[in-house]
Scaffold this motif. Structure first.
Motif, PDB file in Angstrom:
ATOM      1  N   ALA A  93      31.298  89.164  44.146  1.00 33.92           N
ATOM      2  CA  ALA A  93      30.203  88.191  44.202  1.00 33.92           C
ATOM      3  C   ALA A  93      30.715  86.815  44.621  1.00 33.92           C
ATOM      4  N   THR A  94      31.905  86.466  44.165  1.00 39.71           N
ATOM      5  CA  THR A  94      32.481  85.175  44.522  1.00 39.71           C
ATOM      6  C   THR A  94      32.842  85.130  45.999  1.00 39.71           C
ATOM      7  N   ALA A  95      33.389  86.232  46.528  1.00 39.04           N
ATOM      8  CA  ALA A  95      33.712  86.302  47.962  1.00 39.04           C
ATOM      9  C   ALA A  95      32.454  86.109  48.804  1.00 39.04           C
ATOM     10  N   ALA A  96      31.362  86.742  48.388  1.00 45.54           N
ATOM     11  CA  ALA A  96      30.095  86.572  49.110  1.00 45.54           C
ATOM     12  C   ALA A  96      29.609  85.132  49.025  1.00 45.54           C
ATOM     13  N   GLY A  97      29.769  84.512  47.872  1.00 45.17           N
ATOM     14  CA  GLY A  97      29.354  83.127  47.693  1.00 45.17           C
ATOM     15  C   GLY A  97      30.112  82.169  48.590  1.00 45.17           C
ATOM     16  N   VAL A  98      31.411  82.412  48.738  1.00 47.38           N
ATOM     17  CA  VAL A  98      32.204  81.568  49.633  1.00 47.38           C
ATOM     18  C   VAL A  98      31.694  81.701  51.064  1.00 47.38           C
ATOM     19  N   THR A  99      31.368  82.922  51.466  1.00 46.67           N
ATOM     20  CA  THR A  99      30.937  83.167  52.840  1.00 46.67           C
ATOM     21  C   THR A  99      29.606  82.498  53.153  1.00 46.67           C
ATOM     22  N   VAL A 100      28.636  82.570  52.246  1.00 46.76           N
ATOM     23  CA  VAL A 100      27.336  81.954  52.539  1.00 46.76           C
ATOM     24  C   VAL A 100      27.398  80.437  52.508  1.00 46.76           C
ATOM     25  N   SER A 101      28.463  79.881  51.955  1.00 44.65           N
ATOM     26  CA  SER A 101      28.587  78.428  51.890  1.00 44.65           C
ATOM     27  C   SER A 101      29.076  77.830  53.198  1.00 44.65           C
ATOM     28  N   ARG A 102      29.408  78.695  54.182  1.00 43.39           N
ATOM     29  CA  ARG A 102      29.861  78.208  55.484  1.00 43.39           C
ATOM     30  C   ARG A 102      29.241  79.056  56.587  1.00 43.39           C
ATOM     31  N   ALA A 103      29.230  78.525  57.779  1.00 46.68           N
ATOM     32  CA  ALA A 103      28.507  79.166  58.873  1.00 46.68           C
ATOM     33  C   ALA A 103      29.194  80.446  59.336  1.00 46.68           C
ATOM     34  N   GLY A 104      28.374  81.457  59.635  1.00 44.86           N
ATOM     35  CA  GLY A 104      28.872  82.685  60.227  1.00 44.86           C
ATOM     36  C   GLY A 104      29.572  83.597  59.245  1.00 44.86           C
TER      37      GLY A 104
ATOM     38  N   PRO B 111      36.598  84.904  52.838  1.00 41.88           N
ATOM     39  CA  PRO B 111      37.691  84.084  52.301  1.00 41.88           C
ATOM     40  C   PRO B 111      39.042  84.778  52.349  1.00 41.88           C
ATOM     41  N   THR B 112      40.084  83.974  52.351  1.00 38.57           N
ATOM     42  CA  THR B 112      41.438  84.470  52.141  1.00 38.57           C
ATOM     43  C   THR B 112      41.672  84.632  50.636  1.00 38.57           C
TER      44      THR B 112
END
Length: 314
Positions: free
Chosen positions: A282-293, A297-298
């Motif tokens: 869930a955290t990985a998905a959250g990082v992704t939606v916080s930036r374009a495209g 995350p690493t």
């Protein structure tokens, strides 16, 4: 999560394409495709990853090759001869959500070697669109039992056969898969009579772990022992492109690290381990939606957010 997961290699099978993104009438092109995003996400999280896909030897195809190689992913071509690289035109709504129009082919004419891989992930168009999809599911059914299979239908109705035919294929994948992830929209399309039964039905087919994501309403991980719910990471959403794929790669990587392929395949895992894995996803998905495209995350980025996160699974 550790910087690497050296004991396991992952093979991801599925489509690669170029997203043509329309934001308020302004177009830009980005490398995409759900399985491609999962492959990149796994590699960025320390999993030695090979991506079996198909794209043409054209400008867009070279963009795809460069993108995945920059993230440390090895590429194996499954096409014999492809005239042009597939595309998906994405229109971004006011809430950051994306709708798609596709120009895509999937033949899977040349299957990759599977020996040496502990994890095989398949999904989306590459898993469900004929004729290639039937070759993919047969490849999975022939894998040794100690190989961990994960599956994400990532339904794109305009590209698929009937609901009944697609559901039968999904059930074949679930019968071989240990881990299945799907969105609430996937569940509504596959099980229009009762979307809430999706996890139970897929567990009945043979899957050990089924996750249903619900966008802003979080996600639920289900096993035969019960359910774990995790809310979304509280972030400002830029767009949702690649969110589900980041969730998938985060889940696979966390499960492999915290439980291990052998125990996962055997169905030997504890709630505390699943709780940690679903929080990482869930955290990985959250990082992704916080930036374009689609920009998963690493390990360092994910660990930094996890250390500050207050979200919990319940």
């Amino acid at each position: 999560m550790s910087a690497s997961i050296p004991s396991v290699r992952a093979l991801v099978i599925g489509e690669a394409l170029i997203d043509i993104v329309d934001r308020a009438g302004v177009e830009s092109e980005h490398v995409g495709g759900s399985p491609l995003n999962v492959a990149v996400g796994l590699s960025r999280l320390g999993v030695d990853t090979t991506f079996a896909t198909e794209f043409a030897d054209d400008e867009r195809g070279r963009l795809i090759a460069a993108h995945v190689e920059d993230s440390g992913v090895d590429v194996v071509q499954t096409a014999v001869d492809q005239e042009r690289t597939s595309t998906a035109r994405a229109r971004i709504g006011a809430d950051g959500s994306a709708t798609y129009d596709f120009d895509l082919s999937w033949e899977f004419a040349r299957a990759p070697r599977t020996d040496g891989f502990g994890i095989v992930h398949v999904g989306s168009v590459g898993a469900l669109r004929p004729p290639g999809a039937h070759r993919v599911v047969e490849l999975l059914e022939a894998l040794p039992h100690d190989v961990l299979v994960s599956f994400d239908p990532n339904v794109r109705p305009a590209l698929l056969p009937s609901v009944a035919e697609t559901r039968d294929l999904v059930h074949r994948y679930a019968a071989r898969a240990t881990v299945v992830k799907l969105s609430d929209e996937d569940a509504e399309w596959l099980y229009p009579d009762d979307p809430s039964s999706a996890a139970a039905r897929l567990l009945e087919q043979g899957a050990s772990i089924v996750v249903v994501t619900r966008g802003a309403h979080g996600s639920t991980l289900s096993t035969r022992a019960g359910d774990l719910h995790v809310p979304t990471l509280p972030v400002e959403v830029v767009d949702t492109i690649g969110a589900g794929d980041s969730y998938m790669s985060g889940l696979i990587a966390a499960l492999a690290q915290k439980i291990g392929v052998e125990r996962l395949v055997e169905g030997r895992f504890e709630e505390v381990e699943l709780r940690a894995a679903v929080l990482a996803a869930a955290t990985a998905a959250g990082v992704t939606v916080s930036r374009a495209g689609a920009n998963p995350p690493t390990t360092a980025e994910l660990d930094a957010v996890l250390q500050q996160s207050t979200i919990t699974a319940f």
